[in-house]
Design a protein around this motif. Structure first.
Motif, PDB file in Angstrom:
ATOM      1  N   CYS A 209      -3.285   0.843   5.461  1.00 50.06           N
ATOM      2  CA  CYS A 209      -3.864  -0.491   5.235  1.00 50.06           C
ATOM      3  C   CYS A 209      -3.888  -1.352   6.491  1.00 50.06           C
TER       4      CYS A 209
ATOM      5  N   GLY B 150      -1.682  -0.503   9.346  1.00 48.00           N
ATOM      6  CA  GLY B 150      -1.154   0.231  10.495  1.00 48.00           C
ATOM      7  C   GLY B 150       0.344   0.160  10.722  1.00 48.00           C
TER       8      GLY B 150
ATOM      9  N   CYS C  71       0.863  -1.188   0.000  1.00 47.00           N
ATOM     10  CA  CYS C  71       0.000   0.000   0.000  1.00 47.00           C
ATOM     11  C   CYS C  71       0.896   1.234   0.000  1.00 47.00           C
TER      12      CYS C  71
HETATM   13  S1  FES Z   1       0.392  -2.775   3.393  1.00 49.03           S
HETATM   14 FE1  FES Z   1       1.154  -1.383   4.840  1.00 49.03          FE
HETATM   15  S2  FES Z   1       0.736  -2.282   6.736  1.00 49.03           S
HETATM   16 FE2  FES Z   1       0.005  -3.722   5.298  1.00 49.03          FE
END
Ligand code: FES
Length: 156
Positions: A120, A122, A106
């Motif tokens: 996403c 944390g 993410c």
């Molecule tokens: S993708 Fe960032 S904590 Fe899972």
């Protein structure tokens, strides 16, 4: 074409349809499962976004009019070369790290004080990209920077 050929075609079409249905069900199931994004307890605030200019193999970011105007400020930089988290560490020094989370890719878009937070699951990173809290385990890549005439240059 014989009736046997038609039956075989209908069977294959039905099998393909069923298989795609199973595959879709797997995707939907995976989306509902533990790997799906969840809201971290304290997601922090969403960083402002600056556009980076890809120039001579580097990414240039104009400081004026952004949170980078002030020491301690940070922004998410978008560019054709990738996304970066850039913060101002002193009058003429900046930190730049990859904004793609090392957990499941993410984009790390948030900050809680001096800590970057992945929206996403944390994961938290300090401003050097080091993991402060998982589930991410690997640090974010750090890039050298320079600062000239109000422009931060991220050396790729
Ligand atoms: S993708 Fe960032 S904590 Fe899972």
């Amino acid at each position: 074409m014989s009736s046997t050929d038609l039956s075989r075609r209908r069977f294959c079409a039905g099998a393909c349809h069923a298989a795609s249905g199973i595959a879709l069900a797997s995707v939907v199931s995976a989306c509902k499962g533990g790997d799906s994004p969840t809201s971290p307890n304290n997601p922090g605030v969403t960083l402002g976004v600056s556009q980076g200019r890809f120039t001579n193999g580097n990414v240039d970011v104009t400081v004026a009019g952004t949170a980078l105007n002030n020491v301690g400020g940070a922004v998410l930089v978008e560019s054709v070369a990738g996304v970066f988290l850039v913060s101002r560490t002193a009058d003429t020094t900046f930190s730049a790290i990859d904004a793609v989370c090392s957990h499941q890719s993410c984009t790390v878009t948030n900050a809680d004080g001096d800590v970057y937070v992945c929206p996403c699951h944390g994961s938290r990173y300090d401003r050097t990209g080091r993991v402060v809290k998982g589930p991410a385990m690997a640090s974010l890549r750090r890039f050298n920077t320079s600062f000239t005439n109000g422009v931060v240059t991220i050396a790729l």
